[in-house]
Design a protein around this motif. Structure first.
Motif, PDB file in Angstrom:
ATOM      1  N   THR A 294       0.831  -1.209   0.000  1.00  0.00           N
ATOM      2  CA  THR A 294       0.000   0.000   0.000  1.00  0.00           C
ATOM      3  C   THR A 294       0.862   1.254   0.000  1.00  0.00           C
ATOM      4  N   ALA A 295       1.916   1.273   0.795  1.00  0.00           N
ATOM      5  CA  ALA A 295       2.817   2.432   0.828  1.00  0.00           C
ATOM      6  C   ALA A 295       3.452   2.662  -0.543  1.00  0.00           C
ATOM      7  N   CYS A 296       3.889   1.595  -1.177  1.00  0.00           N
ATOM      8  CA  CYS A 296       4.472   1.721  -2.524  1.00  0.00           C
ATOM      9  C   CYS A 296       3.434   2.239  -3.513  1.00  0.00           C
ATOM     10  N   ALA A 297       2.247   1.672  -3.458  1.00  0.00           N
ATOM     11  CA  ALA A 297       1.178   2.092  -4.369  1.00  0.00           C
ATOM     12  C   ALA A 297       0.821   3.551  -4.160  1.00  0.00           C
ATOM     13  N   ASN A 298       0.695   3.968  -2.908  1.00  0.00           N
ATOM     14  CA  ASN A 298       0.358   5.367  -2.611  1.00  0.00           C
ATOM     15  C   ASN A 298       1.444   6.321  -3.069  1.00  0.00           C
ATOM     16  N   GLY A 299       2.671   5.825  -3.154  1.00  0.00           N
ATOM     17  CA  GLY A 299       3.783   6.640  -3.626  1.00  0.00           C
ATOM     18  C   GLY A 299       3.990   6.557  -5.126  1.00  0.00           C
ATOM     19  N   GLY A 300       3.066   5.895  -5.833  1.00  0.00           N
ATOM     20  CA  GLY A 300       3.170   5.790  -7.279  1.00  0.00           C
ATOM     21  C   GLY A 300       4.236   4.808  -7.742  1.00  0.00           C
TER      22      GLY A 300
ATOM     23  N   ILE B 139      -7.023  -7.054   0.688  1.00  0.00           N
ATOM     24  CA  ILE B 139      -6.337  -5.755   0.651  1.00  0.00           C
ATOM     25  C   ILE B 139      -5.108  -5.830  -0.251  1.00  0.00           C
ATOM     26  N   THR B 140      -4.364  -6.903  -0.139  1.00  0.00           N
ATOM     27  CA  THR B 140      -3.176  -7.078  -0.969  1.00  0.00           C
ATOM     28  C   THR B 140      -3.551  -7.009  -2.443  1.00  0.00           C
ATOM     29  N   TYR B 141      -4.497  -7.852  -2.846  1.00  0.00           N
ATOM     30  CA  TYR B 141      -4.870  -7.916  -4.257  1.00  0.00           C
ATOM     31  C   TYR B 141      -5.526  -6.627  -4.747  1.00  0.00           C
TER      32      TYR B 141
ATOM     33  N   GLU C 155       7.600  -1.394  -7.500  1.00  0.00           N
ATOM     34  CA  GLU C 155       8.085  -1.798  -6.175  1.00  0.00           C
ATOM     35  C   GLU C 155       6.991  -2.557  -5.419  1.00  0.00           C
ATOM     36  N   ALA C 156       5.734  -2.146  -5.588  1.00  0.00           N
ATOM     37  CA  ALA C 156       4.619  -2.872  -4.968  1.00  0.00           C
ATOM     38  C   ALA C 156       4.590  -4.313  -5.459  1.00  0.00           C
ATOM     39  N   VAL C 157       4.817  -4.511  -6.750  1.00  0.00           N
ATOM     40  CA  VAL C 157       4.838  -5.860  -7.320  1.00  0.00           C
ATOM     41  C   VAL C 157       6.034  -6.642  -6.781  1.00  0.00           C
ATOM     42  N   ARG C 158       7.155  -5.987  -6.616  1.00  0.00           N
ATOM     43  CA  ARG C 158       8.334  -6.666  -6.067  1.00  0.00           C
ATOM     44  C   ARG C 158       8.093  -7.126  -4.619  1.00  0.00           C
ATOM     45  N   VAL C 159       7.417  -6.294  -3.841  1.00  0.00           N
ATOM     46  CA  VAL C 159       7.084  -6.686  -2.469  1.00  0.00           C
ATOM     47  C   VAL C 159       6.132  -7.889  -2.503  1.00  0.00           C
ATOM     48  N   PHE C 160       5.199  -7.879  -3.443  1.00  0.00           N
ATOM     49  CA  PHE C 160       4.292  -9.015  -3.597  1.00  0.00           C
ATOM     50  C   PHE C 160       5.077 -10.292  -3.919  1.00  0.00           C
ATOM     51  N   GLU C 161       6.068 -10.178  -4.787  1.00  0.00           N
ATOM     52  CA  GLU C 161       6.913 -11.334  -5.104  1.00  0.00           C
ATOM     53  C   GLU C 161       7.615 -11.848  -3.848  1.00  0.00           C
TER      54      GLU C 161
ATOM     55  N   LEU D 268      -2.918  -4.004  -5.350  1.00  0.00           N
ATOM     56  CA  LEU D 268      -2.148  -4.284  -6.564  1.00  0.00           C
ATOM     57  C   LEU D 268      -2.961  -3.983  -7.823  1.00  0.00           C
ATOM     58  N   VAL D 269      -4.248  -4.308  -7.810  1.00  0.00           N
ATOM     59  CA  VAL D 269      -5.108  -3.984  -8.953  1.00  0.00           C
ATOM     60  C   VAL D 269      -5.151  -2.477  -9.155  1.00  0.00           C
ATOM     61  N   GLU D 270      -5.378  -1.754  -8.083  1.00  0.00           N
ATOM     62  CA  GLU D 270      -5.468  -0.296  -8.178  1.00  0.00           C
ATOM     63  C   GLU D 270      -4.145   0.321  -8.632  1.00  0.00           C
TER      64      GLU D 270
END
Length: 119
Positions: free
Chosen positions: A16-22, A44-46, A26-32, A49-51
């Protein structure tokens, strides 16, 4: 504290922090990292990532994250998909998820996603 392992909440917060920061990549890398650690994603995770990927114009990737979340039982309706993706995607994915046949969407949607080939 040493020895404390991150859980779903920890990873989802980082995503969420990565996503909020655009920082969708990096959000995908954290998911990996989350998957590699054997930690199960949640709604929330998914949805994050969709958003994040949809807002970055990565509609195919957003669609794949949505399908992954739907297959994991995280989405009970298609409201998130309606909000994030074009209506033609919604119709195709709704039919594919309902039938269990992701390949029939005509967009090459598959069950797996290669997260190492980010574009």
């Amino acid at each position: 504290t040493a020895g404390v392992l991150p859980d779903t909440i920890t990873y989802s917060t980082l995503i969420t922090a990565c996503a909020n920061g655009g920082q969708w990549q990096e959000a995908v890398r954290v998911f990996e990292d989350m998957q590699a650690a054997g930690v199960l994603p949640d709604t929330i995770t998914y949805s994050t990532l969709v958003e994040a990927t949809a807002n970055s114009g990565k509609m195919d990737m957003a669609l794949q994250f949505y399908i992954m979340g739907a297959q994991a039982g995280c989405f009970q309706n298609y409201q998130l998909l309606d909000d994030q993706l074009p209506s033609n995607y919604v119709r195709e994915v709704s039919a594919a998820v309902a039938s269990g046949d992701m390949a029939r969407t005509g967009r090459g949607v598959i069950y797996t996603i290669d997260l190492h080939e980010l574009s």
